[in-house]
Each structure stands twice: as C-alpha cells, then as structure tokens.
Design a protein around this motif. Structure first.
Motif, PDB file in Angstrom:
ATOM      1  N   VAL A   1       0.831  -1.212   0.000  1.00  0.00           N
ATOM      2  CA  VAL A   1       0.000   0.000   0.000  1.00  0.00           C
ATOM      3  C   VAL A   1       0.860   1.255   0.000  1.00  0.00           C
ATOM      4  CG1 VAL A   1      -1.676   1.311   1.354  1.00  0.00           C
ATOM      5  CG2 VAL A   1      -1.943  -1.169   1.089  1.00  0.00           C
ATOM      6  N   ASN A   2       1.956   1.234   0.726  1.00  0.00           N
ATOM      7  CA  ASN A   2       2.808   2.412   0.867  1.00  0.00           C
ATOM      8  C   ASN A   2       4.051   2.361  -0.023  1.00  0.00           C
ATOM      9  OD1 ASN A   2       1.564   3.893   3.385  1.00  0.00           O
ATOM     10  ND2 ASN A   2       1.672   1.720   3.946  1.00  0.00           N
ATOM     11  N   ARG A   3       4.007   1.582  -1.087  1.00  0.00           N
ATOM     12  CA  ARG A   3       5.172   1.499  -1.964  1.00  0.00           C
ATOM     13  C   ARG A   3       5.446   2.821  -2.680  1.00  0.00           C
ATOM     14  NH1 ARG A   3       0.999  -1.278  -4.412  1.00  0.00           N
ATOM     15  NH2 ARG A   3       0.453  -0.636  -6.534  1.00  0.00           N
ATOM     16  N   SER A   4       4.453   3.684  -2.802  1.00  0.00           N
ATOM     17  CA  SER A   4       4.671   4.982  -3.449  1.00  0.00           C
ATOM     18  C   SER A   4       5.510   5.918  -2.588  1.00  0.00           C
ATOM     19  CB  SER A   4       3.328   5.640  -3.769  1.00  0.00           C
ATOM     20  OG  SER A   4       2.578   5.851  -2.578  1.00  0.00           O
ATOM     21  N   ASN A   5       5.654   5.618  -1.304  1.00  0.00           N
ATOM     22  CA  ASN A   5       6.450   6.473  -0.422  1.00  0.00           C
ATOM     23  C   ASN A   5       7.948   6.207  -0.521  1.00  0.00           C
ATOM     24  OD1 ASN A   5       4.069   7.600   0.558  1.00  0.00           O
ATOM     25  ND2 ASN A   5       3.937   6.145   2.276  1.00  0.00           N
ATOM     26  N   LEU A   6       8.351   5.260  -1.353  1.00  0.00           N
ATOM     27  CA  LEU A   6       9.773   4.988  -1.492  1.00  0.00           C
ATOM     28  C   LEU A   6      10.532   6.186  -2.056  1.00  0.00           C
ATOM     29  CD1 LEU A   6       9.679   1.342  -2.886  1.00  0.00           C
ATOM     30  CD2 LEU A   6      10.495   2.059  -0.641  1.00  0.00           C
ATOM     31  N   GLN A   7       9.888   6.997  -2.850  1.00  0.00           N
ATOM     32  CA  GLN A   7      10.579   8.139  -3.457  1.00  0.00           C
ATOM     33  C   GLN A   7      10.878   9.233  -2.437  1.00  0.00           C
ATOM     34  OE1 GLN A   7       7.943   9.682  -6.424  1.00  0.00           O
ATOM     35  NE2 GLN A   7       6.247  10.046  -4.996  1.00  0.00           N
ATOM     36  N   THR A   8      10.241   9.171  -1.255  1.00  0.00           N
ATOM     37  CA  THR A   8      10.508  10.190  -0.243  1.00  0.00           C
ATOM     38  C   THR A   8      11.857   9.993   0.424  1.00  0.00           C
ATOM     39  OG1 THR A   8       9.380   8.873   1.444  1.00  0.00           O
ATOM     40  CG2 THR A   8       8.049  10.463   0.192  1.00  0.00           C
TER      41      THR A   8
END
Length: 232
Positions: free
Chosen positions: A224-231
């Motif tokens: 679910v939170n894989r999009s936060n890797l770019q942070t």
C-alpha cells in the motif's frame, strides 16, 4: 698303594672327566631368559591355539586372501567426505540459524539454558514428525520471515511509513521474534517454554500460526505504501 700312586690316579681321573663334563655342558640347550623366554612362551601358546607347532614367528608375512589392495594403494588414508562437501566448501561448525535462535531466547547471558531449550525443541519436533528437526526449523523460519519491514520517516511535520528491504540475517531475526511472540500465548496455562515453541513451529509448518498473519500484514502495508519509497 703309595701316596704318589694315589695322586697320579686322581689326576688321571680328573683328566678323563673334564671332556665328558664339557661335552655334557655343550649338549644342553641354552635356556632363554627375560624377553626371549616371554617370546618363547607366547609362541607356544599360539601353537596350542592353532593346533600346530609354532616354534618361531615366520620371517615373511603370509599373504592375506580376499584382499586385493596393494601397499601402494593409499586411498584408505584419505579423510571421508560427506556428499556435497569439498575441501573448499565445508559446513560451518555451528548452524547460523540455530545459533541466532539460541541467542534470541537467551536471557541474562545464560546460554547453556537456552541451548537446552533449543535441544528440547529439536527433540520434540523429531519425535512428532519423524523428520530432520533442523530442516523443519529452517523451513518454518523461512516461511515466516518477511522480506521487508516498515520504517517511519518524518517529512513535512508528519510521519510517512516507508517499506525497507531486509538482508538474510534480518529476515531470520524478525521471523524468530514473531515465532517467540506467538509462542507466549500458552504461557498463562503453565505450559513449558520448549513445548510452546515446538507447537508454534508445527503451527507455522501447518500454516495456522499467528506469525504468518503478521508477515502477510507487513507485506500488505508495504504494498500500500510502496509509493512512499521516493521520499527517501
């Protein structure tokens, strides 16, 4: 008979008796003493056992029948090797997974007590499944070990959950900790620790352990939170 004739007769008798006494001394065999006498007795005992006279040991050894190896064959001097292992690829003296498991259940530096608990768990698993308990523990830990974990990063005054990859030791450590935590459920009933751990490993292998649900939950949150890797 005069005194002179008597003395001459005694001298003549002594002269005749000396060769006889010397010859009788030479005719008697010399009796061995010390180690030679012990060796002679041993040879006589061997002769009594085999039923044949055995006066002395043979100068050349008798050939052994039924054995074709020659003296140049030195294959028996080589150390036996287990299948799959070579001189450059030897198994470790201590299993890393079992050593990590022992360290995680150890309390107050009492490693001997922790090793006894691990040995009891292995014995119960072997007695229950009739299989290699070390292989079963490896399999259970691999099944429950996560490949990622969730870390919290603070960005713009708020905490953002970010998935982070784990290496092999971190995965095994997290899996063992989840198994230990799931095994604490039977503590209130007075069950011994080694029995709780053995049953929990069996639950993992059967797919009914709470540790497996914890692993699925972590992987779901990471997806679910894989999009936060770019942070990062």
């Amino acid at each position: 008979m005069s005194l002179i004739n008597l003395r001459s007769s005694r001298t003549t008798l002594r002269t005749l008796a000396l060769p006889v006494r010397w010859n009788s001394t030479q005719a008697q065999p010399e009796r061995p003493s010390g180690p030679a006498r012990t060796e002679q007795r041993a040879l006589q005992n061997i002769g009594d056992i085999i039923g044949q006279p055995f006066d002395k040991a043979p100068s050349t050894p008798r050939p052994v029948t039924g054995y074709s190896a020659s003296l140049s064959d030195t294959s028996f001097l080589q150390a036996p090797t287990r299948p799959g292992y070579t001189a450059d690829n030897l198994p470790p003296k201590v299993d890393p997974t079992l050593e990590l498991f022992t360290h995680l259940i150890m309390k107050h530096g009492r490693k001997a007590e922790a090793q006894k608990v691990v040995a009891d768990v292995l014995q119960q698993l072997q007695r229950t499944t009739r299989d290699d308990p070390v292989r079963l523990i490896h399999r259970a830990i691999d099944m429950v070990s996560p490949s990622i974990r969730m870390v919290s990063l603070r960005r713009a005054a708020k905490n953002i959950p970010v998935p982070s990859a784990l290496d092999a030791r971190q995965r095994s450590r997290q899996g063992i900790q989840w198994i230990l935590k799931a095994a604490e459920r039977g503590r209130a009933g007075g069950q011994p620790r080694n029995g709780r751990l053995a049953r929990e490993f069996m639950s993992v292998l059967e797919g009914t352990s709470a540790a497996l649900q914890r692993k699925d939950e972590v992987h779901r949150l990471a997806t679910v939170n894989r999009s936060n890797l770019q942070t990062r």
